[in-house]
Design an enzyme around this catalytic site. Structure first.
Site, PDB file in Angstrom:
ATOM      1  N   ASP A 112      -8.194  -5.292  -0.181  1.00 30.59           N
ATOM      2  CA  ASP A 112      -8.496  -6.085  -0.862  1.00 30.59           C
ATOM      3  C   ASP A 112      -8.066  -7.189  -0.707  1.00 30.59           C
ATOM      4  OD1 ASP A 112      -7.842  -3.558  -2.982  1.00 30.59           O
ATOM      5  OD2 ASP A 112      -9.504  -3.965  -2.360  1.00 30.59           O
ATOM      6  N   HIS A 124       1.106  -0.938  -0.031  1.00 34.10           N
ATOM      7  CA  HIS A 124      -0.115   0.044   0.430  1.00 34.10           C
ATOM      8  C   HIS A 124       1.355   1.457   0.251  1.00 34.10           C
ATOM      9  CE1 HIS A 124      -3.524   2.895   1.326  1.00 34.10           C
ATOM     10  NE2 HIS A 124      -4.165   2.292   0.629  1.00 34.10           N
TER      11      HIS A 124
HETATM   12  C1  SDX Z   1      -6.172   0.314  -2.694  1.00 27.81           C
HETATM   13  O1  SDX Z   1      -4.499   4.596  -1.887  1.00 27.81           O
HETATM   14  C2  SDX Z   1      -5.642   4.107  -1.913  1.00 27.81           C
HETATM   15  O2  SDX Z   1      -5.684   4.383  -0.405  1.00 27.81           O
HETATM   16  C3  SDX Z   1      -5.708   2.637  -1.921  1.00 27.81           C
HETATM   17  C4  SDX Z   1      -6.735   1.725  -1.744  1.00 27.81           C
HETATM   18  C5  SDX Z   1      -8.469   2.595  -0.842  1.00 27.81           C
HETATM   19  O3  SDX Z   1      -8.940   1.858   0.031  1.00 27.81           O
HETATM   20  O4  SDX Z   1      -8.868   4.033  -1.632  1.00 27.81           O
HETATM   21  O5  SDX Z   1      -6.305   1.169  -0.639  1.00 27.81           O
HETATM   22  C6  SDX Z   1      -7.488   0.525  -2.456  1.00 27.81           C
HETATM   23  O6  SDX Z   1      -5.896   0.572  -4.085  1.00 27.81           O
HETATM   24  C7  SDX Z   1      -5.555  -1.031  -2.653  1.00 27.81           C
HETATM   25  C8  SDX Z   1      -4.080  -1.662  -2.599  1.00 27.81           C
HETATM   26  C9  SDX Z   1      -4.182  -2.018  -3.944  1.00 27.81           C
HETATM   27  N1  SDX Z   1      -3.751  -2.729  -4.836  1.00 27.81           N
HETATM   28  C10 SDX Z   1      -2.915  -3.989  -4.957  1.00 27.81           C
HETATM   29  O7  SDX Z   1      -3.362  -5.049  -4.133  1.00 27.81           O
HETATM   30  C11 SDX Z   1      -2.299  -4.023  -6.391  1.00 27.81           C
HETATM   31  C12 SDX Z   1      -0.724  -5.172  -5.784  1.00 27.81           C
HETATM   32  N2  SDX Z   1       0.301  -3.472  -4.714  1.00 27.81           N
HETATM   33  C13 SDX Z   1       0.947  -2.635  -5.453  1.00 27.81           C
HETATM   34  O8  SDX Z   1       1.138  -2.687  -6.918  1.00 27.81           O
HETATM   35  C14 SDX Z   1       1.519  -1.693  -4.366  1.00 27.81           C
HETATM   36  O9  SDX Z   1       1.879  -1.923  -3.398  1.00 27.81           O
HETATM   37  C15 SDX Z   1       0.651  -0.321  -4.852  1.00 27.81           C
HETATM   38  C16 SDX Z   1       0.416  -0.275  -5.187  1.00 27.81           C
HETATM   39  C17 SDX Z   1      -0.232  -0.416  -3.667  1.00 27.81           C
HETATM   40  C18 SDX Z   1       1.193   0.233  -3.758  1.00 27.81           C
HETATM   41  O10 SDX Z   1       2.547   1.010  -4.526  1.00 27.81           O
HETATM   42  P1  SDX Z   1       3.527   1.814  -4.780  1.00 27.81           P
HETATM   43  O11 SDX Z   1       3.504   2.527  -3.480  1.00 27.81           O
HETATM   44  O12 SDX Z   1       3.643   2.694  -6.022  1.00 27.81           O
HETATM   45  O13 SDX Z   1       5.089   1.528  -3.806  1.00 27.81           O
HETATM   46  P2  SDX Z   1       5.640   0.986  -5.059  1.00 27.81           P
HETATM   47  O14 SDX Z   1       5.404   0.684  -6.045  1.00 27.81           O
HETATM   48  O15 SDX Z   1       7.314   1.560  -5.233  1.00 27.81           O
HETATM   49  O16 SDX Z   1       6.710  -0.437  -3.953  1.00 27.81           O
HETATM   50  C19 SDX Z   1       7.688  -0.355  -3.624  1.00 27.81           C
HETATM   51  C20 SDX Z   1       8.020  -1.631  -2.992  1.00 27.81           C
HETATM   52  C21 SDX Z   1       8.259  -1.727  -4.602  1.00 27.81           C
HETATM   53  O17 SDX Z   1       9.774  -2.951  -4.525  1.00 27.81           O
HETATM   54  P3  SDX Z   1      11.233  -1.562  -4.848  1.00 27.81           P
HETATM   55  O18 SDX Z   1      11.114  -1.115  -6.671  1.00 27.81           O
HETATM   56  O19 SDX Z   1      11.531  -0.602  -4.206  1.00 27.81           O
HETATM   57  O20 SDX Z   1      12.997  -2.807  -5.233  1.00 27.81           O
HETATM   58  O21 SDX Z   1       7.924  -3.101  -2.889  1.00 27.81           O
HETATM   59  C22 SDX Z   1       7.135  -3.866  -3.514  1.00 27.81           C
HETATM   60  C23 SDX Z   1       6.961  -3.129  -5.400  1.00 27.81           C
HETATM   61  O22 SDX Z   1       8.006  -3.630  -6.016  1.00 27.81           O
HETATM   62  N3  SDX Z   1       5.415  -4.595  -4.054  1.00 27.81           N
HETATM   63  C24 SDX Z   1       5.485  -5.325  -4.294  1.00 27.81           C
HETATM   64  C25 SDX Z   1       4.561  -5.321  -3.937  1.00 27.81           C
HETATM   65  N4  SDX Z   1       3.834  -3.721  -3.797  1.00 27.81           N
HETATM   66  C26 SDX Z   1       5.260  -3.794  -3.691  1.00 27.81           C
HETATM   67  N5  SDX Z   1       6.220  -6.620  -4.497  1.00 27.81           N
HETATM   68  C27 SDX Z   1       5.478  -7.921  -4.903  1.00 27.81           C
HETATM   69  N6  SDX Z   1       4.138  -7.673  -4.219  1.00 27.81           N
HETATM   70  C28 SDX Z   1       3.531  -6.742  -3.945  1.00 27.81           C
HETATM   71  N7  SDX Z   1       2.364  -6.908  -3.727  1.00 27.81           N
END
Ligand code: SDX
Length: 429
Positions: free
Chosen positions: A364, A306
């Protein structure tokens, strides 16, 4: 709100930037005058360090895993309140008296039907259209049906549009579902409460009597509450940006629905359940954990991570308890998907990669398991999220429109394209 300031030195010139103090959360550096004074922009793609507005509606502490609607913790509201009361709280800022609640419930109930002619909109879609595609189209089209509540400058019309959207979203979401399975639309039954009415419109058929299970209605209502608002997430920011141009509220909510559909946002509940099904059995979890950690593999654990929560998402905790209750109630407590989800959570939370990146289950991760057990297809998971979030979107939209400082949102950019150059005639290329 500015009793402190920060000094910024650019090209030997000092600038004082006011620091604004919140009720809760980090201080805010006020850069509104920076471009005018120093001829520089700030740069923050994804807005990871940017506050786009001030708001009194929802507060999130990502480090502590706290979420408050108008100051009330989400776990208390999910346990003691109900979605329609939460709608009142989000819209008007205070918990309602018995009389205020009765009046609000009456006003919402009296708007649950849609214009009969809207049925024709659905017939224009293929039966296998994703219900989110249908909802984007039909909600946007409400602008054409409810022209009398599109004057955003009129507070009364803003109020009517809010009530209409909260009242009609379940009806439209249910119609999108019924259309996708070739069953007739079911009219709302104003004798039923909000969540029961939605289940009734989704699962009853004209051919037989349908009784809503009160325990499932309570679980549905809790899911609505857990998704009602969430500060300046991507879809809420979309609604605010669309609304800042003066667009009518139905068009703004349609924009929010479109943004929510993405798998990184509200589409994650559908993607998460599909991922859990693909994993299938507990012994295949290590393979998927490895893929999630592999930089060369675009696969991510859906329902994990998140932008704000670097601790447990408090909604995921409530959802996990609800999943146990609902599946036990439905006699599928040993649901293999739930077992995979629990084991995946356990393994991931012990894994250095997830621990170091502070990746926890989000809202989720468990919601899809409950919704599937209740009988919804995965394609209805995000429409249910959109239905729940409509009150948050509209409350944030009303807050923005009602703010005298409100102006059209218009970010700038870091231009890295070509220098100025002259046109080259085709014959000389
Ligand atoms: C919702 O914003 C909100 O409040 C949203 C929400 C709401 O109520 O409105 O809470 C609802 O959208 C919840 C999130 C649902 N999405 C998912 O579950 C999809 C999977 N998660 C992600 O794609 C990710 O975690 C996000 C999009 C939710 C957040 O992404 P960020 O903040 O841009 O973080 P990032 O992509 O920069 O990740 C940081 C690191 C990265 O690694 P590095 O590049 O630093 O090495 O963490 C890793 C990412 O690769 N990472 C994951 C991961 N999520 C982040 N690695 C594996 N699996 C994951 N799920």
């Amino acid at each position: 709100m500015a009793d402190k300031s920060a000094k910024l030195r650019i090209n030997d010139q000092d600038y004082d930037l006011p620091i604004l103090s919140p009720t809760q959360g980090p201080d805010v550096l006020d850069i509104r005058k920076l471009y005018g004074q120093a001829d520089v922009f700030t740069y923050d793609p994804g807005f990871t360090s940017t506050a786009s507005c001030d708001s009194t509606i929802t507060f999130i502490d990502g480090d502590k895993g706290e979420l408050w609607y108008r100051g009330y913790p989400i776990e208390q509201l999910a346990g003691q309140s109900n979605y329609l009361e939460v709608c009142y709280l989000l819209l008007y800022g205070e918990l309602p008296s018995a009389e205020q609640m009765s009046d609000f419930e009456h006003r919402v109930t009296r708007h649950t039907m849609v214009h009969e002619q809207m049925h024709n909109f659905f017939r224009g879609f293929r039966r296998d259209a994703h219900p989110m595609a249908t909802m984007v189209g039909v909600i946007g089209a409400m602008s054409a049906f409810y022209h009398d509540s599109t004057d955003v400058a009129d507070p009364w019309q803003r109020e009517v549009a809010a009530i209409r959207l909260i009242a009609k979203m379940p009806t439209i979401a249910a119609m999108a579902y019924k259309y996708s399975i070739g069953q007739p639309f079911v009219y709302p039954d104003n004798e039923l409460d909000y969540a029961s009415n939605f289940l009734h419109m989704c699962f009853s058929v004209p051919a037989e009597k349908y009784t809503v299970d009160p325990a499932l209605a309570r679980a549905m209502d809790r899911i609505f509450t857990l998704h009602a608002d969430h500060e300046q997430n991507a879809s809420t920011s979309t609604v605010r940006l669309a609304g800042s141009s003066g667009a009518n509220p139905f068009a703004c909510i349609a924009a929010g629905i479109a943004c929510l559909w993405g798998p990184a946002h509200g589409g994650a509940n559908q993607a998460c359940l599909e991922m859990l099904r693909e994993i299938g059995t507990v012994d295949r979890i290590p393979e998927f954990i490895a893929r999630a950690k592999d930089k060369n593999d675009p696969f991510r654990l859906m329902g994990f991570g998140h932008r704000v929560y670097k601790n447990f998402d408090p909604r995921a905790n409530v959802m996990k308890e609800s999943a146990d209750e609902v599946l036990e109630l439905l006699g599928v407590g040993d649901n293999p998907t739930l077992q995979v989800a629990k084991e995946l959570e356990r393994i991931a939370l012990e894994d250095e990669y997830f621990v170091s990146k502070k990746l926890y289950p989000n809202v989720d991760f468990y919601s899809g398991i409950i919704l599937e057990a209740m009988g919804f297809p995965t394609s209805m998971f995000t429409p249910i999220f959109a239905l729940s979030r409509t009150v948050g979107w509209i409350a944030q939209w009303k807050e923005m429109i009602g703010d005298p400082q409100n102006k059209i949102g218009r970010p700038r950019q870091l231009y890295v394209g070509s220098e100025r150059r002259d046109y080259v005639d085709f014959s000389k290329r």
